[in-house]
Write a protein that holds these residues in place. Sequence first.
Motif, short mmCIF file in Angstrom:
data_model
loop_
_atom_site.label_atom_id
_atom_site.label_comp_id
_atom_site.label_asym_id
_atom_site.label_seq_id
_atom_site.Cartn_x
_atom_site.Cartn_y
_atom_site.Cartn_z
N ALA A 247 0.84 -1.21 0.00
CA ALA A 247 0.00 0.00 0.00
C ALA A 247 0.87 1.25 0.00
CB ALA A 247 -0.93 -0.01 1.21
N THR A 248 1.95 1.21 0.78
CA THR A 248 2.88 2.34 0.80
C THR A 248 3.54 2.53 -0.56
OG1 THR A 248 3.33 2.00 3.15
CG2 THR A 248 4.95 3.27 1.91
N LEU A 249 3.96 1.43 -1.17
CA LEU A 249 4.60 1.52 -2.49
C LEU A 249 3.65 2.10 -3.53
CD1 LEU A 249 6.73 -1.74 -2.89
CD2 LEU A 249 7.53 0.59 -2.48
N ARG A 250 2.38 1.74 -3.45
CA ARG A 250 1.42 2.29 -4.42
C ARG A 250 1.31 3.81 -4.29
NH1 ARG A 250 -1.50 -2.37 -2.56
NH2 ARG A 250 -1.41 -4.03 -4.15
N GLU A 251 1.27 4.28 -3.06
CA GLU A 251 1.22 5.74 -2.83
C GLU A 251 2.48 6.41 -3.34
OE1 GLU A 251 0.57 6.38 1.28
OE2 GLU A 251 -1.41 5.42 1.33
N TRP A 252 3.62 5.84 -3.02
CA TRP A 252 4.88 6.43 -3.46
C TRP A 252 5.02 6.40 -4.98
CZ3 TRP A 252 8.94 3.93 0.40
CH2 TRP A 252 8.72 4.47 1.68
N LYS A 253 4.54 5.31 -5.60
CA LYS A 253 4.65 5.21 -7.05
C LYS A 253 3.80 6.29 -7.73
CE LYS A 253 3.95 2.07 -10.95
NZ LYS A 253 3.53 0.71 -11.38
N ALA A 254 2.56 6.47 -7.28
CA ALA A 254 1.70 7.49 -7.87
C ALA A 254 2.34 8.87 -7.72
CB ALA A 254 0.32 7.47 -7.21
N ARG A 255 2.93 9.13 -6.57
CA ARG A 255 3.58 10.42 -6.32
C ARG A 255 4.80 10.59 -7.22
NH1 ARG A 255 7.39 13.13 -3.31
NH2 ARG A 255 6.67 14.88 -2.03
N GLN A 256 5.57 9.51 -7.40
CA GLN A 256 6.79 9.60 -8.21
C GLN A 256 6.47 9.79 -9.69
OE1 GLN A 256 10.05 7.09 -6.94
NE2 GLN A 256 10.52 6.53 -9.06
N ILE A 257 5.44 9.12 -10.17
CA ILE A 257 5.04 9.30 -11.57
C ILE A 257 4.55 10.73 -11.80
CG2 ILE A 257 3.28 8.66 -13.27
CD1 ILE A 257 3.54 5.78 -12.27
N ALA A 258 3.76 11.25 -10.87
CA ALA A 258 3.28 12.63 -11.00
C ALA A 258 4.43 13.62 -11.01
CB ALA A 258 2.32 12.94 -9.85
N LEU A 259 5.43 13.37 -10.17
CA LEU A 259 6.59 14.26 -10.13
C LEU A 259 7.35 14.22 -11.44
CD1 LEU A 259 9.01 14.92 -7.26
CD2 LEU A 259 9.97 14.02 -9.37
N CYS A 260 7.58 13.00 -11.98
CA CYS A 260 8.31 12.87 -13.24
C CYS A 260 7.55 13.55 -14.38
CB CYS A 260 8.54 11.40 -13.57
SG CYS A 260 9.78 10.59 -12.52
N GLU A 261 6.24 13.38 -14.39
CA GLU A 261 5.45 14.02 -15.45
C GLU A 261 5.48 15.53 -15.32
OE1 GLU A 261 1.71 12.05 -15.01
OE2 GLU A 261 2.26 10.43 -16.40
N ALA A 262 5.52 16.03 -14.09
CA ALA A 262 5.63 17.48 -13.88
C ALA A 262 6.97 18.00 -14.36
CB ALA A 262 5.44 17.80 -12.40
N MET A 263 7.98 17.12 -14.40
CA MET A 263 9.30 17.50 -14.91
C MET A 263 9.35 17.40 -16.43
SD MET A 263 11.42 15.47 -11.91
CE MET A 263 12.74 14.99 -12.98
N GLY A 264 8.24 16.98 -17.04
CA GLY A 264 8.20 16.86 -18.49
C GLY A 264 8.64 15.50 -19.01
N TRP A 265 8.81 14.53 -18.11
CA TRP A 265 9.22 13.20 -18.51
C TRP A 265 7.99 12.38 -18.91
CZ3 TRP A 265 13.65 11.06 -14.91
CH2 TRP A 265 14.64 12.04 -14.77
N THR A 266 8.14 11.50 -19.86
CA THR A 266 7.06 10.64 -20.31
C THR A 266 7.20 9.27 -19.64
OG1 THR A 266 7.02 11.74 -22.46
CG2 THR A 266 5.95 9.59 -22.31
N CYS A 267 6.23 8.89 -18.83
CA CYS A 267 6.29 7.65 -18.06
C CYS A 267 5.47 6.56 -18.76
CB CYS A 267 5.75 7.87 -16.65
SG CYS A 267 6.66 9.10 -15.71
N LEU A 268 6.01 5.37 -18.80
CA LEU A 268 5.33 4.23 -19.41
C LEU A 268 4.53 3.46 -18.36
CD1 LEU A 268 8.10 2.84 -21.80
CD2 LEU A 268 6.35 4.56 -22.25
#
Length: 338
Positions: A247-268
């Motif tokens: 459950a913790t990893l799911r929260e962290w993953k969603a946060r990390q993907i959002a951060l990368c996308e905010a940096m302009g990175w394209t996440c798969l």
Amino acid sequence: MSHGAPAGTRVHGGPDAAGVPLFDFSTNSHACGPCPAALAAVQLADAGRYPDAGYETLRRQLAAFHGVDVQRVLLAGSASEFIFRITALAVQRGATAVWLPPHSYGDYAQAAQAWKLPVVAQPALAQLRWACDPSSPLGAAQQGLAELAGAAAFSLLDRAYEPLRLSGALALSDEALQQFWQLWTPNKALGLTGVRAAYVIAPPGSDDAVAQLESLAPSWPVGAHGVAMLQAWTTPEVQAWLVASLATLREWKARQIALCEAMGWTCLPSAANFFCARPLLPHGMNLPQLLAELRGQGIKLRDTTSFGLPGQVRLGVLAPAAQGALHNAWQHILRKAT
């Protein structure tokens, strides 16, 4: 690694010539680990004695954990060790080709190269077939999984990331799954990648192949610390920790993907505790330069060029503090580039 990497060339995440990264996104180890109970078991292991050479107690525990006959359980020094061993067995039994997923762990290809086993484009042409689900580096479902099993081939399913699956499920019936040799490496899920130990669940009716694989193994392939980790893996306490931690990893993953996308990175898309992304490179900078700049700030990402995915990186999901460090380092690089 790519399928065509020169023999002897290995590319992995983790510590490198610069030491241990302060924030290491380059491995897929569980970011909530080490699992306290598993770590305690490893620390209490009696390194002053050999393990039981037959691993009788451990094999019974693993068999009970998976609900299979004990004769189907093999021990391995690591996933990589077993990859090389079963490739040797396949060659001894007449294999003339191997099939690999388009993007996959490099040791599959490395072992094939060592045994001069050519890689073919169609699974039907191969007597040794590899699969990994969730896959690496993409963390996605393996396509065409049910079609890989067959009586005329060794079909291997690498389940290294099954315990770290954050969404979806393995797309195989139990009947189809029983046709695969299942390779398990719990050290990633337990956050103990420095402890090398693995095990395999063989298909039913594989007694001759199991015996031959045992004859190809060195004595004591798993040391005392690996035995302790695998025994801990089967306990309700450790499994409960793992389930709660996802459950913790799911929260962290969603946060990390959002951060990368905010940096302009394209996440798969990914179902596991890691994902691939294409960074938005600052003007005049290539990917190796970006990774070097980040490494200089204590942050390591995994270049996926060696997986056949140039221009992308794989990021293990880390805690928010590490994510913040990545964001700050990226901002620093952007300021330098302007």
